[in-house]
Design a protein around this motif. Structure first.
Motif: not given
Length: 207
Positions: A81, A106, A108, A110-111, A113-115, A122, A173, A175
Motif C-alpha cells: 500500500r 495487497r 491500495d 482493495s479500496e 472495490w468501494l467505488r 489501479y 479483495n 482489505a
C-alpha cells in the motif's frame, strides 16, 4: 477453523474490465416453476478469477489443465500500500520472497472495490517486476483488482508471467488482510478448454 474470504461477490454492480462482458443475473422465471433458478451471464474473467496461459498464448494451457497443487498451498501476502503506478522490481527485491511459490500483492486497489464502476488508476506490475517473479520461481501471483497489468499498458506483463506458466489470480479483495503467511485455497470453475475462470479464493492463517 479461521478462514479469510478474499473473493469479491459476483453481482451486477461489480465492475468489469473494459471490453469484458458485464455480469447479468436473471431469474429463470416460469420455466423454472416451482423451483427458483437463476440464469448467469458473465465473462470468464469476471470478479475474482484466474488467468490461464491460454488467455494470451494460443497454445497455452487452459483452466482444466492447471494442476490444483499450484492453486492450493502456502502463500505469502505482502503489503504494498502507498505505491502509485506500476510496482517495479526494485520494490519487490527487498521483500523476503526466497522460496515463496504463491504470492499475493495487497495494494491500495482493495479500496477501489468501494467505488462504483471501473477505476483506471489501479496499481499493477511493471514488466521488470514480472521478470523478477519468474526468476524467483513464483508459481502463482495475485493482485487486488481486475488486472495485474496497469491500465493502458501492452500485454508484456501477462505474456511474461503466462509464458512462464505462472498462474495469475486477479480480482482479489485483500482489505483488512495483514501481510504474512497463509494457506491459499483457490478453486476455479472446472471449465473445459477455457482461458480463465471465476473462482472462490480463501486464506487460512498458518499461525
Amino acid at each position: 477453523m479461521s478462514l479469510i474470504d478474499i473473493s469479491v461477490p459476483l453481482s451486477e454492480d461489480l465492475p468489469a474490465f473494459p471490453g469484458d462482458p458485464a455480469i447479468r443475473l436473471e431469474r429463470a422465471g416460469v420455466a423454472a416453476n416451482p423451483f427458483h433458478l437463476t440464469r448467469l451471464s458473465l465473462g470468464s474473467h469476471a470478479g475474482t478469477h484466474i488467468d490461464a496461459p491460454a488467455h494470451l498464448l494460443g497454445e497455452g494451457a487452459t483452466v482444466d489443465a492447471i494442476p490444483l497443487e499450484w492453486l492450493i498451498g502456502p502463500c505469502r501476502v505482502v503489503d504494498l500500500r502507498g505505491r502509485k503506478g506500476a510496482i517495479a522490481a526494485g520494490e519487490l527485491k527487498p521483500l523476503p520472497l526466497a522460496g515463496v511459490r504463491r504470492l499475493l500483492l495487497r495494494t491500495d486497489n482493495s479500496e477501489l472495490w468501494l467505488r462504483p464502476g471501473f477505476c483506471e488508476d489501479y496499481v499493477g506490475l511493471a514488466p521488470d517486476a514480472a521478470n523478477y517473479l519468474v526468476e524467483l520461481g513464483i508459481r502463482l501471483v495475485g493482485i487486488d483488482y481486475l488486472s495485474i497489468e496497469p491500465a493502458g499498458e501492452t500485454s508484456t506483463v501477462h505474456r511474461t508471467l503466462l509464458g512462464a506458466e505462472v498462474v495469475i489470480l486477479e480480482g482479489l479483495n485483500l482489505a483488512g488482510t495483514p501481510a504474512g503467511d497463509y494457506e491459499l485455497l483457490c478453486l476455479p470453475l472446472k471449465l473445459i478448454r477455457v482461458d480463465g475462470a471465476p473462482c472462490r479464493a480463501v486464506l487460512r492463517p498458518l499461525a
